[in-house]
Write a protein that holds these residues in place. Structure first.
Motif, PDB file in Angstrom:
ATOM      1  N   ARG A   1       0.733  -1.387  -0.102  1.00  0.00           N
ATOM      2  CA  ARG A   1       0.001  -0.084   0.058  1.00  0.00           C
ATOM      3  C   ARG A   1       0.744   1.317  -0.133  1.00  0.00           C
ATOM      4  O   ARG A   1       0.464   2.361  -0.446  1.00  0.00           O
ATOM      5  N   ILE A   2       1.987   1.256   0.566  1.00  0.00           N
ATOM      6  CA  ILE A   2       2.707   2.447   0.579  1.00  0.00           C
ATOM      7  C   ILE A   2       3.397   2.678  -0.824  1.00  0.00           C
ATOM      8  O   ILE A   2       3.758   3.814  -1.127  1.00  0.00           O
ATOM      9  N   MET A   3       3.856   1.460  -1.365  1.00  0.00           N
ATOM     10  CA  MET A   3       4.811   1.554  -2.581  1.00  0.00           C
ATOM     11  C   MET A   3       3.990   1.428  -3.753  1.00  0.00           C
ATOM     12  O   MET A   3       4.287   1.537  -5.145  1.00  0.00           O
ATOM     13  N   CYS A   4       2.762   0.882  -3.695  1.00  0.00           N
ATOM     14  CA  CYS A   4       1.769   0.429  -4.971  1.00  0.00           C
ATOM     15  C   CYS A   4       0.635   1.276  -4.980  1.00  0.00           C
ATOM     16  O   CYS A   4       0.272   1.740  -3.794  1.00  0.00           O
ATOM     17  N   GLU A   5      -0.051   1.180  -5.896  1.00  0.00           N
ATOM     18  CA  GLU A   5      -1.615   1.763  -6.081  1.00  0.00           C
ATOM     19  C   GLU A   5      -2.228   0.710  -6.911  1.00  0.00           C
ATOM     20  O   GLU A   5      -1.826  -0.046  -7.886  1.00  0.00           O
TER      21      GLU A   5
END
Length: 523
Positions: free
Chosen positions: A434-438
Motif C-alpha cells: 500500500r505504501i509503494m503501489c496503487e
C-alpha cells in the motif's frame, strides 16, 4: 554474519532496513512532501475538535487537520480518575494472582513496547455521549496511522516514548517491558521507576533499559516530562485542529525503534545522515556511537546489500522457495491469505516427508514475509495437508518459534483439521504494497477484466434490447475497444449478420483505441 542497519536517502525519500545474516528484520520508509495537509504520523499529538459523537458505535470522529477524520473509540476517549485507576489496578492484581489475567494492550506501537496494561478503567455508566460532545476540543495522539481508505485512529491516553522509558501523563502505572525476562532485573527497574514517577503519572521501562542506572532512567524521564509540558503549553495557545507535538525525524525514529544495541554497523549513503546519527547517539545511545559509516560506492546501497531484490519479492503475490515450492500471498481489506504449494519439489522418499519439508521451509519464509510486508490483522495460512498429527505439531511449533523475531505482537492458533492456521498480527502501519503501489488503473484494483468474448455477448444483448425499444431505428453504430470490434468482425460475425437479417438493421462497428476493453457505446 553481522547485524547491520542500512539507511538510504533519495531526494525526499528515506528507507531503512535492519538486517541480520542477510535477512531483513525490519523495514521502514518515509516520503517527505511539502504538503499543507501532512500525513499524521504515529505518535503525533494534536489538539483536535470533536466532529461527531456516535452513541450507537460508542465512538467519535475528531478533526485533527487531516483530510479524513480520526476515529476515537470510547475506551480510548475516557480519562479515568486516579481513584478509578487504583481500584482497577487492585482488581487487576487480584485477577493476575488467580491467573485469570484480563488485559488490553495500550497503544504501545507508539513506542514498540511489549508491556500489557489493563486500560479498562471506564465504568459501564461512562458512555461516550456522557463525557464528549460535538465541538469539544481535546488532546489526542495518533495510535494508528491512516491505512488504505481508513483515517487515523487516535487515543487520549497519551504516551511519550524516550530511549529508556515511556511517559504516561494520564495513567498511573509502573511497568517493565515483557522482553526483559529476568525477574530480579524487572524488580530492580520497577523499584527505581516507583521512586522516579510522581503520583498519578505512569512510566514503563523499555527493553533497552535493562541494566540501566537510576541516573539514566531519571534523565530520560525528566526529558519526557519537559516535552509534555511544552505540548500542554502549545495546545493552550493553538486552536483546533493543530499539531502540538511531532514525533522524531526519520533517522531518530529508526535509531529509537528498530535499532538494537548489538548492531555492528550503521551504513548510510548521506553525509548529513551520518552526522545526525552521531549527534543522536552521543546524546541518547552511547552504545552505538562511532558505528555510523558513510557509504561512498558507485553501486546503490540497497543493491550492494541485496535489499532491492528482497523488496521486489515483498511486492510480488508469488514467492518461490529454494526447494521449488512456492507461496501465494493475497492481501485484501479483510485478511491476508497465504497458500503453500509444493511446486517443482517432488521429494526423495515419500509424500508425507515431502509435504513436511515444504511446510517447514514455508514457515520460515512466511514469518519473514509478514515482517517485510508488514502484514496485519487476520492472516490465514493454508499449509499442505499432513496426515500425521506429530507433523502438524512440528510445523505449528516451528511457526511460533519463527514469529518470535517479530517486533509486532502475534497470536497463532493450532493447525485445524483442514490444514489451516489462523493468526493475527498487530497492525501498526500500512503494508509495503500500500505504501509503494496503487490499484491498477485498468482493472481498478480488481485484478481481473472481462474477456473479449464476454464483452461481445454483452454488446449483442444490449443491441437486441435497443432494437426492440426503438424499432424505427434502422442504422446503429457500435463503438468498442479494437480487440472487441475485431472479434465482432471475425469470430462473432455470424451473430452480427443474423441480427442485421432478423431485425432489418444496418450495424456499423467502429474501433476506439482510447476505450477500456470493457467499455462500449451503442448509438
Amino acid at each position: 554474519m553481522s547485524k547491520d542497519l542500512i539507511i538510504n536517502k533519495t531526494v525526499n525519500e528515506w528507507r531503512a532496513v535492519l538486517m541480520e545474516n542477510g535477512e531483513i528484520l525490519d523495514f521502514l520508509m518515509e516520503r517527505v512532501k511539502a504538503d499543507s495537509n501532512p500525513h499524521p504520523r504515529l505518535g503525533n499529538i494534536y489538539r483536535g475538535k470533536v466532529l461527531r459523537v456516535l452513541p450507537g458505535m460508542q465512538s467519535a470522529f475528531v478533526d485533527i487537520g487531516y483530510e479524513k477524520a480520526a476515529f476515537l473509540y470510547v475506551d480510548d476517549a475516557y480519562l479515568p480518575t486516579l481513584d478509578e485507576q487504583r481500584e482497577m489496578a487492585k482488581k487487576a492484581e487480584e485477577i493476575r494472582k488467580e491467573k485469570k489475567e484480563r488485559s488490553l494492550v495500550i497503544p504501545d506501537e507508539l513506542a514498540t513496547l511489549s508491556e500489557e496494561v489493563d486500560m479498562r478503567m471506564r465504568p459501564e455508566t461512562a458512555t461516550i455521549e456522557s463525557f464528549l460532545k460535538e465541538g469539544d476540543e481535546i488532546i489526542v495522539q495518533v495510535a494508528k496511522e491512516p491505512i488504505s481508505t481508513k483515517g487515523p485512529r487516535v487515543t487520549r491516553h497519551v504516551t511519550i516514548p524516550g530511549r529508556y522509558v515511556v511517559y504516561m501523563p494520564f495513567i498511573e502505572h509502573t511497568g517493565v517491558s515483557r522482553r526483559i525476562e529476568n525477574e530480579e532485573e524487572r524488580d530492580r527497574l520497577k523499584e527505581m521507576l516507583e521512586t522516579i514517577r510522581p503520583e498519578g503519572k505512569g512510566v514503563i521501562a523499555r527493553t533497552v533499559a535493562e541494566g540501566s542506572s537510576y541516573k539514566t532512567l531519571k534523565t530520560d524521564y525528566d526529558m519526557l516530562t519537559k516535552i509534555w509540558k511544552e505540548v500542554q503549553k502549545k495546545s493552550e495557545k493553538e486552536k483546533a485542529p493543530a499539531l502540538c507535538y511531532e514525533d522524531l525525524t526519520f533517522i531518530q525514529r529508526v535509531l529509537r525503534d528498530i535499532t538494537d544495541e548489538d548492531v555492528d554497523n550503521i551504513i548510510i549513503d548521506d553525509k548529513d545522515g551520518v552526522k545526525e546519527v552521531e549527534k543522536f547517539a552521543t546524546k541518547y545511545l552511547p552504545q552505538i556511537k562511532g558505528k555510523a559509516k558513510f557509504f561512498d560506492e558507485t553501486n546503490p546501497i540497497f543493491e550492494k546489500f541485496g535489499v532491492g531484490i528482497e523488496i521486489e519479492r515483498g511486492l510480488s503475490n508469488k514467492v518461490y522457495l529454494r526447494s521449488g515450492g512456492s507461496l501465494n500471498i493475497d492481501q485484501t481489506e479483510a485478511l491476508v491469505s497465504i497458500d503453500v504449494n509444493t511446486g517443482k519439489f517432488v521429494g526423495r522418499k515419500n509424500l508425507e516427508e515431502t509435504i513436511l519439508r515444504t511446510n517447514l521451509e514455508a514457515v520460515k519464509e512466511i514469518a519473514y514475509q509478514l515482517r517485510l510486508r508488514n502484514c496485519g490483522g487476520i492472516i490465514i495460512i493454508d499449509f499442505i495437508d499432513m496426515e500425521k498429527i506429530e507433523n502438524r505439531e512440528t510445523v505449528y511449533n516451528t511457526l511460533v518459534e519463527a514469529l518470535k523475531k517479530d517486533r509486532s505482537k502475534t497470536k497463532v492458533l493450532p493447525i485445524s483439521e483442514l490444514g489451516l492456521v489462523e493468526m493475527t498480527r498487530k497492525r501498526t502501519r500500512d503494508t509495503l504494497t500500500r505504501i509503494m503501489c496503487e490499484p491498477c488503473p485498468y482493472c481498478e484494483g480488481n485484478g481481473i477484466v472481462k474477456t473479449v468474448h464476454t464483452v461481445c455477448y454483452e454488446i449483442v444483448r444490449e443491441l437486441k434490447k435497443k432494437i426492440r425499444n426503438n424499432p424505427q431505428q434502422k442504422k446503429i453504430s457500435i463503438y468498442a475497444h479494437p480487440e472487441v470490434t475485431a472479434s465482432l468482425c471475425s469470430e462473432e460475425l455470424d451473430i452480427i449478420e443474423t441480427i442485421e437479417e432478423v431485425f432489418s438493421v444496418t450495424l456499423q462497428i467502429r474501433s476506439e483505441n482510447s476505450y477500456h476493453v470493457e467499455q462500449y457505446e451503442i448509438f
